[in-house]
Structures are given as structure tokens and as C-alpha cells.
Scaffold this motif. Structure first.
Motif, PDB file in Angstrom:
ATOM      1  N   THR A  47     -10.249  62.958 -24.674  1.00  0.00           N
ATOM      2  CA  THR A  47     -11.508  62.850 -25.407  1.00  0.00           C
ATOM      3  C   THR A  47     -12.677  62.636 -24.458  1.00  0.00           C
ATOM      4  O   THR A  47     -13.744  63.249 -24.610  1.00  0.00           O
ATOM      5  N   ALA A  48     -12.501  61.760 -23.451  1.00  0.00           N
ATOM      6  CA  ALA A  48     -13.573  61.511 -22.490  1.00  0.00           C
ATOM      7  C   ALA A  48     -13.876  62.756 -21.661  1.00  0.00           C
ATOM      8  O   ALA A  48     -15.045  63.068 -21.395  1.00  0.00           O
ATOM      9  N   LEU A  49     -12.850  63.488 -21.260  1.00  0.00           N
ATOM     10  CA  LEU A  49     -13.069  64.731 -20.524  1.00  0.00           C
ATOM     11  C   LEU A  49     -13.858  65.725 -21.369  1.00  0.00           C
ATOM     12  O   LEU A  49     -14.778  66.399 -20.877  1.00  0.00           O
ATOM     13  N   ARG A  50     -13.489  65.821 -22.632  1.00  0.00           N
ATOM     14  CA  ARG A  50     -14.174  66.751 -23.539  1.00  0.00           C
ATOM     15  C   ARG A  50     -15.667  66.481 -23.587  1.00  0.00           C
ATOM     16  O   ARG A  50     -16.482  67.400 -23.386  1.00  0.00           O
ATOM     17  N   PHE A  51     -16.055  65.245 -23.834  1.00  0.00           N
ATOM     18  CA  PHE A  51     -17.469  64.948 -23.996  1.00  0.00           C
ATOM     19  C   PHE A  51     -18.185  64.826 -22.655  1.00  0.00           C
ATOM     20  O   PHE A  51     -19.398  65.061 -22.577  1.00  0.00           O
ATOM     21  N   GLY A  52     -17.452  64.484 -21.580  1.00  0.00           N
ATOM     22  CA  GLY A  52     -18.056  64.512 -20.261  1.00  0.00           C
ATOM     23  C   GLY A  52     -18.445  65.922 -19.856  1.00  0.00           C
ATOM     24  O   GLY A  52     -19.473  66.134 -19.200  1.00  0.00           O
ATOM     25  N   LEU A  55     -21.615  67.011 -22.286  1.00  0.00           N
ATOM     26  CA  LEU A  55     -22.903  66.327 -22.188  1.00  0.00           C
ATOM     27  C   LEU A  55     -23.975  67.087 -21.407  1.00  0.00           C
ATOM     28  O   LEU A  55     -25.093  67.274 -21.908  1.00  0.00           O
ATOM     29  N   PRO A  56     -23.697  67.526 -20.175  1.00  0.00           N
ATOM     30  CA  PRO A  56     -24.766  68.228 -19.430  1.00  0.00           C
ATOM     31  C   PRO A  56     -25.285  69.458 -20.164  1.00  0.00           C
ATOM     32  O   PRO A  56     -26.494  69.738 -20.168  1.00  0.00           O
ATOM     33  N   LEU A  57     -24.380  70.187 -20.809  1.00  0.00           N
ATOM     34  CA  LEU A  57     -24.792  71.388 -21.532  1.00  0.00           C
ATOM     35  C   LEU A  57     -25.604  71.035 -22.778  1.00  0.00           C
ATOM     36  O   LEU A  57     -26.548  71.755 -23.140  1.00  0.00           O
ATOM     37  N   GLY A 200     -21.758  57.512 -27.402  1.00  0.00           N
ATOM     38  CA  GLY A 200     -20.343  57.565 -27.725  1.00  0.00           C
ATOM     39  C   GLY A 200     -19.484  57.711 -26.490  1.00  0.00           C
ATOM     40  O   GLY A 200     -18.429  57.082 -26.367  1.00  0.00           O
ATOM     41  N   PHE A 201     -19.937  58.531 -25.552  1.00  0.00           N
ATOM     42  CA  PHE A 201     -19.211  58.743 -24.297  1.00  0.00           C
ATOM     43  C   PHE A 201     -19.163  57.448 -23.475  1.00  0.00           C
ATOM     44  O   PHE A 201     -18.111  57.081 -22.931  1.00  0.00           O
ATOM     45  N   ILE A 232     -16.893  72.771 -24.334  1.00  0.00           N
ATOM     46  CA  ILE A 232     -17.862  73.865 -24.293  1.00  0.00           C
ATOM     47  C   ILE A 232     -17.848  74.686 -25.581  1.00  0.00           C
ATOM     48  O   ILE A 232     -18.890  74.920 -26.200  1.00  0.00           O
ATOM     49  N   VAL A 233     -16.667  75.125 -26.005  1.00  0.00           N
ATOM     50  CA  VAL A 233     -16.586  76.042 -27.144  1.00  0.00           C
ATOM     51  C   VAL A 233     -16.773  75.300 -28.468  1.00  0.00           C
ATOM     52  O   VAL A 233     -17.601  75.693 -29.303  1.00  0.00           O
TER      53      VAL A 233
END
Length: 304
Positions: A47-52, A55-57, A200-201, A232-233
Motif C-alpha cells: 500500500t505504501a509503495l502504491r501511494f508513494g 504522489l509525485p504524479l 494518508g501516506f 499509476i494506472v
């Protein structure tokens, strides 16, 4: 609004329908793909990888948009902790303890709970048909959770705890959507989405660090690809496409993807993990989709 603009808005083009189908595919396979990533990565880490990654995008989308005032930070922070720290985390842990097909169908009840929370918080009425739809959906959830077939493989097993966590996630995310309506009307959808994701992150990071320290895991290409897809997707591209659809076609038509997502998800789960869909599961799916039809269709009519 010009006549041309009105015609465009109320007569969706072939491109708009193609975009809705694409979004149904992108979001529909998210839970089976999450299940795939959980084979090598623990829940909080994934989950953390997903939102990490997302975030920049997401902040690229808010360049030049309305800035978030300081007075709004506490509410946006609470929104992010609710939606990600509770909703998305509960979903990921729930997927660990359910088959991908069961998790997909339970998650399909999010629009139904949106009706409930909108009635309570936004003072929107609930008709008799909507109440009947809610009851049908709950009955369907019970059948789905118990009608999972006789699959012996670990990825297809469903526990009561896992189903309860996915249901908690559906409830939490639905409330997140309803609460966010008030904030996005004031500060803009992209701005609220980006900053709530930040909070949340940040709430995830201490727990993720603890998990990474105590739970052995292996970083694989599959796990990283899953995090990239979800970040991303599903999160960034899916949100952007959804906002585009809401600007170009009537909401009642754009919301039609709600009916396609569980169909796509169950098909993907069966193909990826060989989920066995027993009779009770099929009956439960019909009840959930029927309940969704009753709640959403009636709501569209009263809003027209």
C-alpha cells in the motif's frame, strides 16, 4: 453553455464510451492484481509503495490549480487518514484473507454505501426501492462470502475476518467519497485528492516501517509491477480519466462503469487464480448487482 456543448454533454461519443470501458477494465482488475502483489509483498508495504509512486504524479495534476488554505489542512488530513490509512489498508489486508472474486464483489457495494452516507450527511432522501436495494446487497454479501466454492489453493480461500475487512474498507471508502464532496466543492477535486493522499501516506509510514522490519518479504518484479499498476494506472490515470468523464458525459452515464467493474474483476480472478464460483456465489453476485441497480438507478431519477 452552447448548443454544441449541450449536445456533446448529453450525447456521449464513441470515444467517451471507449474511455468508460477502459476505466472499468483498469479499476475492475485492481483487486486481482493486488492479490498477485500480496504473494510477495506484505500489505502495508504494498500500500505504501502504491501511494508513494502515485504522489509525485498527483501533484503534477495540481500545478496551476487552486491552492489549499491552511485552515483546510486538518479536515483534508483526516480525510486522507480515513481513506488511505483505514480504507485502503483494510482493503489490502482483507484481500489477503479472501479470494479475489469475493473481495471484488464486496467492494462493488461502495456505491450502495455512498447512498446511505449521502442520506445521513448530505440530507439526501432514501426511497423504498433504495432501502430494498440495500437489503438485497447485504444478503448478497453474506452469500458471496460463504459461496466461495471448494478451492483448496491459498489464494482462493476466504475467511470471515478477510470478508469483514473488505466490507469495512467499502464502508470507509464510501464515507470518504461523501465527505470529500464538501471539500472538493470548496478547494477542487485534484487539490483535495493530492493533499489527502499526502496525509494518508504519511500516516502509513511508521506502520510500514514496523512491518518491513518484522515481516520477511522479497522484492520481486511482480510485486513492483503491482505497486506501479496500482499507483499509476488505478490511482493517477484512473482518477484523471474519471474526472474527464464527469466533465464530458452525464454523471448517470459515467456511473454505468459501476456495473462493469465487478464483472471484470470476477473474470480476472477466475483467470488468474482459478477461483471456483459456486452457486451461492453466483446468487450473491446477482443480489449485490440487483441492489446496486436499485439504489443507483433510483438516485439518478430523483436527481434528474
Amino acid at each position: 453553455m452552447s448548443q454544441t456543448a449541450l449536445a456533446t454533454r448529453y450525447s456521449p461519443s464513441v470515444g467517451s464510451f471507449a474511455a468508460m470501458l477502459l476505466l472499468a477494465l483498469m479499476w475492475g482488475v485492481s483487486i486481482p492484481i493486488t492479490k498477485l502483489g500480496l504473494l510477495t509483498l506484505p500489505p502495508l508495504t504494498l500500500t505504501a509503495l502504491r501511494f508513494g509512486i502515485a504522489l509525485p504524479l498527483m501533484f503534477l495534476l495540481v500545478i496551476g490549480k487552486q491552492r489549499l488554505p491552511r485552515r483546510a489542512l486538518p479536515r483534508v488530513a483526516a480525510l486522507g487518514v480515513l481513506g488511505i490509512g483505514i480504507g485502503q489498508v483494510a482493503q489490502t489486508f482483507g484481500v489477503v484473507g479472501t479470494s479475489a472474486s469475493v473481495a471484488t464483489i464486496i467492494s462493488a457495494t461502495i456505491p450502495i454505501f455512498v447512498v446511505v452516507f449521502a442520506a445521513a450527511r448530505l440530507r439526501q432522501s432514501v426511497s423504498g426501492l433504495q432501502a430494498l436495494g440495500l437489503l438485497a446487497a447485504f444478503a448478497g454479501i453474506a452469500l458471496v462470502a460463504s459461496g466461495r466454492g471448494d478451492a483448496a489453493v491459498a489464494t482462493s480461500q476466504t475467511t470471515l475476518t478477510g470478508a469483514a475487512l473488505v466490507l469495512l474498507s467499502a464502508l470507509t471508502i464510501a464515507f470518504y467519497y461523501v465527505w470529500s464532496v464538501e471539500l472538493t466543492e470548496q478547494y477542487g477535486t485534484a487539490t483535495v485528492a493530492a493533499w489527502s493522499t499526502v496525509f494518508g501516506f504519511l500516516a502509513l509510514l511508521p506502520w510500514t516501517a514496523w512491518e518491513m522490519w518484522h515481516v520477511p518479504f522479497e522484492v520481486t518484479a511482480t510485486g513492483l509491477a503491482t505497486a506501479v499498476y496500482l499507483g499509476i494506472v488505478v490511482t493517477v490515470a484512473g482518477l484523471s480519466l474519471w474526472l474527464h468523464l464527469l466533465r464530458t458525459v452525464p454523471a448517470r452515464i459515467a456511473a454505468g462503469i459501476q456495473y462493469l467493474q465487478p464483472v471484470v474483476g470476477v473474470a480476472a480472478a477466475a483467470a488468474m487464480f482459478g477461483d471456483e464460483l459456486g452457486l451461492l456465489f453466483v446468487l450473491g453476485v446477482l443480489l449485490v448487482l440487483g441492489g446496486l441497480a436499485l439504489t443507483v438507478t433510483e438516485r439518478r431519477k430523483t436527481a434528474a
